[in-house]
Design an enzyme around this catalytic site. Structure first.
Site, PDB file in Angstrom:
ATOM      1  CG  ASP A 115     -24.701 -13.453 -63.453  1.00  0.00           C
ATOM      2  OD1 ASP A 115     -25.598 -13.438 -62.593  1.00  0.00           O
ATOM      3  OD2 ASP A 115     -24.286 -12.426 -64.030  1.00  0.00           O
ATOM      4  CE  LYS A 151     -31.145 -14.958 -70.059  1.00  0.00           C
ATOM      5  NZ  LYS A 151     -31.493 -13.974 -71.092  1.00  0.00           N
ATOM      6  CG  MET A 163     -25.957 -11.450 -75.042  1.00  0.00           C
ATOM      7  SD  MET A 163     -26.447 -10.298 -73.739  1.00  0.00           S
ATOM      8  CE  MET A 163     -25.526  -8.822 -74.226  1.00  0.00           C
TER       9      MET A 163
END
Length: 265
Positions: free
Chosen positions: A37, A58, A171
């Protein structure tokens, strides 16, 4: 030579490459394929020089692979190559979709295993001398995702704002304004809060303030994702340690004793 298909989900830790576990390093060395990741430092790939390395993370809102594609890639590579290691930041079972990927692989007849990682939810605050619990300050802590899969603020933040526990939000930077408003509604405008961006890495940035001041601090320091939000009286511990260290000076140490013996006054 046929290799038994296998998936091992490995936690890489919060960012500092030294914080991966010894077991995690051993598993990387046995990998045929590594799917990693965006929050994983490329240095860790050096533990598996013979494996195929595939970036599936991402960055800045752009996905190299959708989750369904990652699931299919895990299975296809396990069947064609053997041992697939899914390397994920922090601990894969803390908002990391590690459990989902293991379920998908197991349903396809793939052997699965998991190596826990050091979760950023506790290690990043700790790296900045912020304990998530401390006697007299906090008896418990919440770890909450700031943004749900529907891209909304988690309702658990509202519940956490009513408690006396430390609140750790992952997040959550895009929802900071809403988070601050919830705590203000609970009369906690003066509650300490810290935001740590790129925790444990060389480019780490920290902003500390109160619920009423943190938005301006974020703007001034240009803090953004990836970052962790810590709310609670435990944030004061960081300043307390700094004060104690600053109050200590060489003048407090006597060095004129025989045989080089020193002691603090």
């Amino acid at each position: 030579m046929f290799k038994q298909p296998k998936l091992t989900v490995v936690g890489a830790g919060p960012g500092d490459v030294d914080l991966i576990t010894v077991k995690g390093v051993k598993v990387l060395a046995s990998a045929d394929v590594i799917l990693y990741d965006a929050l994983v430092d490329d240095v860790l790939l050096g533990y598996a020089p013979k494996a195929e390395h595939i970036f599936v993370g991402k960055r800045r809102g752009c996905y190299s692979y959708e989750q369904d594609q990652i699931n299919e890639l895990i299975v296809s590579r396990a069947l064609s190559h053997g041992h697939v290691v899914r390397l994920k930041g922090g601990d894969p079972f803390v908002f990391g979709r590690g459990a989902e990927e293991m379920e998908y692989a197991a349903a396809q007849g793939i052997e699965v295993a998991m190596v826990p990682g050091i979760s950023s939810s506790v290690s990043v605050p700790a790296s900045q001398q912020i304990p998530v619990t401390k006697r007299g300050s906090s008896e418990s802590f919440w770890v909450i995702t700031g943004t749900t899969k529907e891209h909304k603020l988690s309702e658990d933040v509202r519940l956490a704002a009513k408690s006396n526990a430390t609140v750790v939000i992952l997040m959550g930077m895009s929802k900071l304004g809403a988070i601050v408003d919830l705590f203000k509604q609970e009369g906690k405008s003066n509650m300490p809060i810290a935001i740590i961006q790129n925790g444990t890495r060389k480019n780490e940035k920290v902003g500390v303030g109160t619920i009423s001041t943190i938005v301006k601090t974020v703007e001034k320091k240009e803090l953004k994702n990836p970052a962790i939000i810590i709310i609670g009286d435990v944030v004061k511990h960081r300043e307390r340690i700094s004060e104690l260290q600053n109050n200590y000076s060489e003048s407090d140490v006597q060095t004129d004793l025989p045989n080089g013996i020193n002691f603090i006054k």
